[in-house]
Design a protein around this motif. Structure first.
Motif, PDB file in Angstrom:
ATOM      1  N   LEU A  82       0.815  -1.215   0.000  1.00 39.32           N
ATOM      2  CA  LEU A  82       0.000   0.000   0.000  1.00 39.32           C
ATOM      3  C   LEU A  82       0.849   1.266   0.000  1.00 39.32           C
ATOM      4  CD1 LEU A  82      -2.737  -0.968   2.640  1.00 39.32           C
ATOM      5  CD2 LEU A  82      -2.764  -1.318   0.156  1.00 39.32           C
ATOM      6  N   SER A  83       2.052   1.191   0.549  1.00 40.05           N
ATOM      7  CA  SER A  83       2.884   2.388   0.643  1.00 40.05           C
ATOM      8  C   SER A  83       3.454   2.768  -0.714  1.00 40.05           C
ATOM      9  CB  SER A  83       4.041   2.149   1.620  1.00 40.05           C
ATOM     10  OG  SER A  83       3.583   2.183   2.940  1.00 40.05           O
ATOM     11  N   ARG A  84       3.334   4.027  -1.035  1.00 38.74           N
ATOM     12  CA  ARG A  84       3.949   4.565  -2.254  1.00 38.74           C
ATOM     13  C   ARG A  84       4.536   5.934  -1.951  1.00 38.74           C
ATOM     14  NH1 ARG A  84       2.680   1.876  -7.215  1.00 38.74           N
ATOM     15  NH2 ARG A  84       4.376   3.212  -7.959  1.00 38.74           N
ATOM     16  N   LEU A  85       5.521   6.296  -2.764  1.00 40.31           N
ATOM     17  CA  LEU A  85       5.995   7.678  -2.754  1.00 40.31           C
ATOM     18  C   LEU A  85       5.157   8.385  -3.808  1.00 40.31           C
ATOM     19  CD1 LEU A  85       9.851   7.225  -2.429  1.00 40.31           C
ATOM     20  CD2 LEU A  85       8.161   7.678  -0.645  1.00 40.31           C
ATOM     21  N   THR A  86       4.356   9.333  -3.363  1.00 36.85           N
ATOM     22  CA  THR A  86       3.349   9.894  -4.261  1.00 36.85           C
ATOM     23  C   THR A  86       3.947  10.723  -5.396  1.00 36.85           C
ATOM     24  OG1 THR A  86       3.006  11.702  -2.686  1.00 36.85           O
ATOM     25  CG2 THR A  86       1.483   9.824  -2.579  1.00 36.85           C
ATOM     26  N   CYS A  87       5.226  11.100  -5.264  1.00 35.13           N
ATOM     27  CA  CYS A  87       5.836  11.832  -6.378  1.00 35.13           C
ATOM     28  C   CYS A  87       6.149  10.904  -7.543  1.00 35.13           C
ATOM     29  CB  CYS A  87       7.091  12.572  -5.936  1.00 35.13           C
ATOM     30  SG  CYS A  87       8.519  11.510  -5.589  1.00 35.13           S
ATOM     31  N   GLN A  88       6.037   9.609  -7.298  1.00 37.64           N
ATOM     32  CA  GLN A  88       6.332   8.635  -8.350  1.00 37.64           C
ATOM     33  C   GLN A  88       5.057   8.069  -8.977  1.00 37.64           C
ATOM     34  OE1 GLN A  88       9.692   8.209  -9.312  1.00 37.64           O
ATOM     35  NE2 GLN A  88       9.646  10.015  -7.973  1.00 37.64           N
ATOM     36  N   VAL A  89       3.907   8.587  -8.567  1.00 40.43           N
ATOM     37  CA  VAL A  89       2.643   8.091  -9.111  1.00 40.43           C
ATOM     38  C   VAL A  89       2.033   9.180  -9.982  1.00 40.43           C
ATOM     39  CG1 VAL A  89       0.366   7.178  -8.578  1.00 40.43           C
ATOM     40  CG2 VAL A  89       2.296   6.662  -7.060  1.00 40.43           C
ATOM     41  N   LYS A  90       2.053   8.945 -11.281  1.00 40.94           N
ATOM     42  CA  LYS A  90       1.490   9.920 -12.231  1.00 40.94           C
ATOM     43  C   LYS A  90      -0.018   9.742 -12.329  1.00 40.94           C
ATOM     44  CE  LYS A  90       4.767  11.842 -15.374  1.00 40.94           C
ATOM     45  NZ  LYS A  90       5.466  12.580 -14.359  1.00 40.94           N
ATOM     46  N   VAL A  91      -0.699  10.859 -12.400  1.00 39.11           N
ATOM     47  CA  VAL A  91      -2.155  10.837 -12.501  1.00 39.11           C
ATOM     48  C   VAL A  91      -2.559  10.597 -13.955  1.00 39.11           C
ATOM     49  CG1 VAL A  91      -4.248  12.207 -12.189  1.00 39.11           C
ATOM     50  CG2 VAL A  91      -2.388  12.362 -10.519  1.00 39.11           C
ATOM     51  N   THR A  92      -3.435   9.628 -14.131  1.00 36.37           N
ATOM     52  CA  THR A  92      -3.992   9.337 -15.458  1.00 36.37           C
ATOM     53  C   THR A  92      -5.517   9.319 -15.318  1.00 36.37           C
ATOM     54  OG1 THR A  92      -4.048   6.951 -15.070  1.00 36.37           O
ATOM     55  CG2 THR A  92      -2.024   7.837 -16.019  1.00 36.37           C
ATOM     56  N   ASP A  93      -6.217   9.304 -16.446  1.00 39.40           N
ATOM     57  CA  ASP A  93      -7.679   9.256 -16.393  1.00 39.40           C
ATOM     58  C   ASP A  93      -8.163   8.011 -15.652  1.00 39.40           C
ATOM     59  OD1 ASP A  93      -8.097  11.672 -17.670  1.00 39.40           O
ATOM     60  OD2 ASP A  93      -8.039  10.774 -19.666  1.00 39.40           O
ATOM     61  N   ASP A  94      -7.388   6.942 -15.729  1.00 41.22           N
ATOM     62  CA  ASP A  94      -7.778   5.700 -15.047  1.00 41.22           C
ATOM     63  C   ASP A  94      -7.777   5.845 -13.531  1.00 41.22           C
ATOM     64  OD1 ASP A  94      -7.995   4.495 -17.462  1.00 41.22           O
ATOM     65  OD2 ASP A  94      -6.093   3.414 -17.347  1.00 41.22           O
ATOM     66  N   LEU A  95      -7.109   6.856 -13.043  1.00 37.76           N
ATOM     67  CA  LEU A  95      -7.028   7.026 -11.588  1.00 37.76           C
ATOM     68  C   LEU A  95      -8.092   7.974 -11.049  1.00 37.76           C
ATOM     69  CD1 LEU A  95      -3.190   7.009 -10.809  1.00 37.76           C
ATOM     70  CD2 LEU A  95      -4.810   5.131 -10.945  1.00 37.76           C
ATOM     71  N   ASP A  96      -9.091   8.291 -11.876  1.00 37.85           N
ATOM     72  CA  ASP A  96     -10.191   9.135 -11.401  1.00 37.85           C
ATOM     73  C   ASP A  96     -10.891   8.415 -10.248  1.00 37.85           C
ATOM     74  OD1 ASP A  96     -12.061  11.188 -11.263  1.00 37.85           O
ATOM     75  OD2 ASP A  96     -13.393  10.201 -12.692  1.00 37.85           O
ATOM     76  N   GLY A  97     -10.944   9.062  -9.092  1.00 39.57           N
ATOM     77  CA  GLY A  97     -11.573   8.454  -7.915  1.00 39.57           C
ATOM     78  C   GLY A  97     -10.579   7.862  -6.928  1.00 39.57           C
ATOM     79  N   LEU A  98      -9.293   7.943  -7.266  1.00 40.06           N
ATOM     80  CA  LEU A  98      -8.244   7.391  -6.393  1.00 40.06           C
ATOM     81  C   LEU A  98      -8.352   7.951  -4.972  1.00 40.06           C
ATOM     82  CD1 LEU A  98      -5.467   5.831  -6.148  1.00 40.06           C
ATOM     83  CD2 LEU A  98      -4.380   8.002  -6.727  1.00 40.06           C
ATOM     84  N   VAL A  99      -8.129   7.072  -4.008  1.00 36.36           N
ATOM     85  CA  VAL A  99      -8.136   7.474  -2.595  1.00 36.36           C
ATOM     86  C   VAL A  99      -6.762   7.152  -2.007  1.00 36.36           C
ATOM     87  CG1 VAL A  99      -9.205   7.119  -0.335  1.00 36.36           C
ATOM     88  CG2 VAL A  99     -10.602   6.960  -2.423  1.00 36.36           C
ATOM     89  N   VAL A 100      -6.148   8.147  -1.391  1.00 35.68           N
ATOM     90  CA  VAL A 100      -4.871   7.907  -0.714  1.00 35.68           C
ATOM     91  C   VAL A 100      -4.993   8.371   0.739  1.00 35.68           C
ATOM     92  CG1 VAL A 100      -3.456   8.110  -2.784  1.00 35.68           C
ATOM     93  CG2 VAL A 100      -3.829  10.111  -1.407  1.00 35.68           C
ATOM     94  N   GLN A 101      -4.435   7.553   1.612  1.00 37.57           N
ATOM     95  CA  GLN A 101      -4.446   7.857   3.051  1.00 37.57           C
ATOM     96  C   GLN A 101      -3.078   8.408   3.425  1.00 37.57           C
ATOM     97  OE1 GLN A 101      -7.134   6.591   5.049  1.00 37.57           O
ATOM     98  NE2 GLN A 101      -8.119   5.330   3.502  1.00 37.57           N
ATOM     99  N   LEU A 102      -3.075   9.465   4.184  1.00 35.21           N
ATOM    100  CA  LEU A 102      -1.808  10.066   4.573  1.00 35.21           C
ATOM    101  C   LEU A 102      -1.350   9.474   5.904  1.00 35.21           C
ATOM    102  CD1 LEU A 102      -2.674  13.696   3.510  1.00 35.21           C
ATOM    103  CD2 LEU A 102      -1.620  11.882   2.196  1.00 35.21           C
ATOM    104  N   PRO A 103      -0.056   9.266   6.039  1.00 34.78           N
ATOM    105  CA  PRO A 103       0.450   8.665   7.283  1.00 34.78           C
ATOM    106  C   PRO A 103       0.355   9.637   8.455  1.00 34.78           C
ATOM    107  CG  PRO A 103       2.270   9.282   5.854  1.00 34.78           C
ATOM    108  CD  PRO A 103       1.010   9.583   5.091  1.00 34.78           C
ATOM    109  N   GLU A 104       0.551   9.129   9.642  1.00 30.10           N
ATOM    110  CA  GLU A 104       0.483   9.953  10.850  1.00 30.10           C
ATOM    111  C   GLU A 104       1.489  11.088  10.777  1.00 30.10           C
ATOM    112  OE1 GLU A 104       1.128   7.684  14.362  1.00 30.10           O
ATOM    113  OE2 GLU A 104       0.794   9.400  15.681  1.00 30.10           O
ATOM    114  N   LYS A 105       2.653  10.794  10.201  1.00 31.15           N
ATOM    115  CA  LYS A 105       3.669  11.835  10.015  1.00 31.15           C
ATOM    116  C   LYS A 105       4.632  11.379   8.924  1.00 31.15           C
ATOM    117  CE  LYS A 105       6.794  10.022  13.518  1.00 31.15           C
ATOM    118  NZ  LYS A 105       7.555  10.257  14.730  1.00 31.15           N
ATOM    119  N   GLN A 106       5.397  12.332   8.429  1.00 29.49           N
ATOM    120  CA  GLN A 106       6.494  11.988   7.520  1.00 29.49           C
ATOM    121  C   GLN A 106       7.746  11.892   8.391  1.00 29.49           C
ATOM    122  OE1 GLN A 106       5.941  11.140   4.498  1.00 29.49           O
ATOM    123  NE2 GLN A 106       3.939  12.032   4.051  1.00 29.49           N
ATOM    124  N   ILE A 107       8.801  11.298   7.889  1.00 29.87           N
ATOM    125  CA  ILE A 107      10.008  11.139   8.718  1.00 29.87           C
ATOM    126  C   ILE A 107      10.615  12.504   9.029  1.00 29.87           C
ATOM    127  CG2 ILE A 107      10.661   8.802   8.111  1.00 29.87           C
ATOM    128  CD1 ILE A 107      12.630  10.807   6.133  1.00 29.87           C
TER     129      ILE A 107
END
Ligand code: FES
Length: 107
Positions: A82-107
């Protein structure tokens, strides 16, 4: 334009329109969504853009590449699959509706 829902650790949701070609990190940063620091600006060199992809979406994303995988080792409380670095995930039309949960904190 694809809609992405960012869910803060507290449960607060931010639904934003993100242009295709941008990254999930840029969508958060440019819309003032708190919880993604993106210290390196998207160069896959900091891991402070870590987020959890909603399980219903995790398999629909392109696989993690080796550089991202290496940097994920430095992220806070990663979750396998489930963990991803969001700068490496490009938005495409297929990702319409995507849900991402943010962690409690970043390092
Ligand atoms: Fe630094 Fe994603 S913004 S790794």
């Amino acid at each position: 334009m694809p809609k992405i829902t960012y869910v803060e650790h507290s449960g607060k949701e931010h639904v934003v329109d993100v242009a295709t070609g941008m990254t999930v990190m840029e969508g958060a940063r440019d819309n003032g969504v708190p919880g993604i620091d993106a210290d390196c600006g998207g160069a896959c060199a900091c891991s402070t853009c870590h987020a959890y992809i909603d399980p219903a979406w995790a398999e629909k994303l392109p696989p993690v590449e080796s550089m991202e995988e290496d940097m994920l080792d430095f992220a806070y409380e990663t979750k396998p699959g489930l963990s991803r670095l969001t700068c490496q995930v490009k938005v495409t039309d297929d990702l319409d509706g995507l849900v991402v949960q943010l962690p409690e904190k970043q390092i």
